[in-house]
Design a protein around this motif. Structure first.
Motif, short mmCIF file in Angstrom:
data_model
loop_
_atom_site.label_atom_id
_atom_site.label_comp_id
_atom_site.label_asym_id
_atom_site.label_seq_id
_atom_site.Cartn_x
_atom_site.Cartn_y
_atom_site.Cartn_z
N MET A 1 -34.90 13.78 -2.66
CA MET A 1 -34.09 13.80 -3.89
C MET A 1 -35.01 13.91 -5.11
SD MET A 1 -31.42 10.91 -5.32
CE MET A 1 -30.36 11.05 -3.89
N LYS A 2 -34.69 14.83 -5.99
CA LYS A 2 -35.46 15.03 -7.21
C LYS A 2 -34.50 14.86 -8.39
CE LYS A 2 -38.81 18.11 -9.43
NZ LYS A 2 -39.46 19.44 -9.43
N ILE A 3 -34.76 13.85 -9.24
CA ILE A 3 -33.81 13.44 -10.26
C ILE A 3 -34.24 13.88 -11.65
CG2 ILE A 3 -32.65 11.47 -11.33
CD1 ILE A 3 -33.14 9.96 -8.69
N ALA A 4 -33.28 14.45 -12.39
CA ALA A 4 -33.49 14.76 -13.80
C ALA A 4 -32.51 13.91 -14.63
CB ALA A 4 -33.24 16.24 -14.07
N TYR A 5 -32.86 13.70 -15.88
CA TYR A 5 -32.04 12.88 -16.77
C TYR A 5 -31.63 13.71 -17.98
CZ TYR A 5 -34.46 9.34 -13.98
OH TYR A 5 -34.97 8.61 -12.93
N ILE A 6 -30.37 13.56 -18.39
CA ILE A 6 -29.89 14.21 -19.62
C ILE A 6 -29.33 13.14 -20.55
CG2 ILE A 6 -28.34 15.92 -20.64
CD1 ILE A 6 -28.12 17.30 -17.96
N VAL A 7 -29.73 13.21 -21.81
CA VAL A 7 -29.14 12.38 -22.85
C VAL A 7 -28.79 13.29 -24.01
CG1 VAL A 7 -30.41 10.29 -22.21
CG2 VAL A 7 -31.37 11.84 -23.92
N ASP A 8 -28.03 12.77 -24.96
CA ASP A 8 -27.76 13.56 -26.16
C ASP A 8 -28.67 13.10 -27.29
OD1 ASP A 8 -26.16 11.50 -27.88
OD2 ASP A 8 -25.14 11.47 -25.94
N SER A 9 -28.71 13.88 -28.35
CA SER A 9 -29.69 13.69 -29.41
C SER A 9 -29.51 12.42 -30.22
CB SER A 9 -29.63 14.89 -30.37
OG SER A 9 -28.30 15.09 -30.84
N THR A 10 -28.34 11.79 -30.15
CA THR A 10 -28.15 10.55 -30.90
C THR A 10 -29.01 9.41 -30.33
OG1 THR A 10 -26.26 9.74 -29.59
CG2 THR A 10 -25.77 11.19 -31.47
N ALA A 11 -29.58 9.61 -29.15
CA ALA A 11 -30.37 8.57 -28.49
C ALA A 11 -31.66 8.23 -29.23
CB ALA A 11 -30.71 8.99 -27.06
N VAL A 75 -28.54 22.54 -17.79
CA VAL A 75 -28.35 22.34 -16.34
C VAL A 75 -28.99 23.48 -15.55
CG1 VAL A 75 -26.67 22.06 -14.48
CG2 VAL A 75 -26.25 20.98 -16.69
N ASP A 76 -28.87 24.70 -16.03
CA ASP A 76 -29.52 25.83 -15.36
C ASP A 76 -31.03 25.64 -15.32
OD1 ASP A 76 -27.22 27.25 -14.75
OD2 ASP A 76 -27.23 28.42 -16.61
N GLN A 77 -31.58 25.15 -16.43
CA GLN A 77 -33.02 24.89 -16.50
C GLN A 77 -33.42 23.81 -15.49
OE1 GLN A 77 -34.28 23.60 -20.38
NE2 GLN A 77 -36.45 23.58 -19.86
N ILE A 78 -32.62 22.78 -15.39
CA ILE A 78 -32.90 21.69 -14.45
C ILE A 78 -32.90 22.20 -13.02
CG2 ILE A 78 -31.84 19.61 -13.44
CD1 ILE A 78 -31.03 18.83 -16.34
N ILE A 79 -31.90 23.00 -12.69
CA ILE A 79 -31.80 23.55 -11.32
C ILE A 79 -32.97 24.47 -11.03
CG2 ILE A 79 -30.43 25.07 -9.82
CD1 ILE A 79 -27.93 23.93 -11.22
N SER A 80 -33.37 25.27 -12.01
CA SER A 80 -34.48 26.21 -11.82
C SER A 80 -35.80 25.50 -11.56
CB SER A 80 -34.62 27.12 -13.04
OG SER A 80 -35.14 26.42 -14.16
N LYS A 81 -35.88 24.23 -11.99
CA LYS A 81 -37.10 23.46 -11.79
C LYS A 81 -37.06 22.64 -10.50
CE LYS A 81 -38.47 23.18 -16.63
NZ LYS A 81 -38.88 22.32 -17.75
#
Length: 290
Positions: A1-11, A75-81
């Motif tokens: 399993m290879k995990i990526a994280y997404i947050v929004d800019s208000t973080a 998400v496309d970028q995440i999958i491509s990596k």
């Protein structure tokens, strides 16, 4: 399993978190009446420029959630990596459509078998999201199973708190959240409303005070209560609407009162600043996982 994280800019992510190769962001934005768009940012020069512009505007600009197209691109970028799992943590769905858009996009990719995901509603914004991300990464890196880690973070959401003080009631009027008559009366009596994020995700009244010293005293009592409740295992955060010097003074006060406590301080991003206005300030109570 290879995990990526997404947050929004208000973080308002720290440089360390924002620079991680497995952390991705989508951006909210603010649009002024003349069509000028400010992309949500933590860049201090851009933030100062935004607040200077905000101070001269007769009409409050409008904030917008991230464009769906940007979410697809991320998400496309995440999958491509080569990532196969996403943990996304976003601004509370009670105040923004970001969560709902993320759910729509991520579910589409999951149905196509391209990715698995876990979506967390922070029931807040700003440094709470950053803190939840930090705690999630820590859990994953020490070997906690994804489902268990996500469950722990969702429980952490329930005990994290935000209290926002609005200094200028006219921002609430111009933003359509308060009647002009109420603002006049409030200003006449120098009332500063304090709001908080309730369990249902809505922003609700918490208290009313008349002076900054009263605000700080109230915050001190909130911190004291949290220190007792969580055995001192909390971080605090102060986010502000272009009152950097005052925020730093509050930070020093709290650090002197609670030696060793971690206190994060910085600007409310533009998408948040349009609602609180110049002079607003928020306190975040951020417990650590045991």
């Amino acid at each position: 399993m290879k995990i990526a994280y997404i947050v929004d800019s208000t973080a308002s992510l720290s440089d360390e978190l924002a620079g991680r190769s497995d952390v991705f962001q989508v951006h909210l934005s603010v649009t002024f009446k003349d069509g000028t768009i400010f992309k949500d940012t933590t860049d201090e020069a851009a933030l100062k420029s935004f607040y200077q512009r905000l101070a001269t505007e007769k009409e409050i600009p409008k904030s917008s959630q991230p464009q769906v197209g940007e979410y697809y691109e991320v998400v496309d970028q995440i999958i491509s990596k080569g990532y196969d799992t996403i943990i996304a943590i976003h601004i509370g769905k009670g105040i923004s459509g970001t969560y709902q858009s993320a759910q729509m996009v991520l579910n589409e990719y999951k149905e196509e078998g391209k990715i698995d995901y876990h979506l967390i509603d922070s029931n807040g914004t700003s440094y709470i999201i950053e803190h939840l991300l930090e705690q999630t990464i820590e859990q994953i890196e020490k070997g906690t199973a994804v489902e268990e880690a996500v469950g722990k973070i969702e429980n952490l959401v329930k005990v994290s708190q935000i209290y926002l003080v609005v200094d200028d009631l006219n921002y609430l009027v111009r933003g359509g959240r308060l009647g002009a008559g109420s603002a006049f009366i409030g200003s006449l009596f120098k009332i500063k409303p304090i709001v908080y994020f309730a369990e249902d995700g809505k922003v609700k009244p918490f208290d009313k005070v008349r002076t900054n010293s009263r605000v700080i005293k109230l915050w001190e009592s909130i911190i004291e209560e949290a220190m007792d409740k969580f055995n001192g295992k909390i971080k605090i955060a102060i986010a502000h609407g272009d009152i950097a010097e005052e925020a730093q003074q509050i930070k020093k006060r709290f650090e002197n009162m609670y030696p060793g406590i971690s206190c994060r301080v910085g600007y409310l991003t533009p998408a948040l600043g349009v609602h609180g206005g110049i002079g607003s300030k928020g306190l975040g109570i951020l417990p650590y996982l045991n």
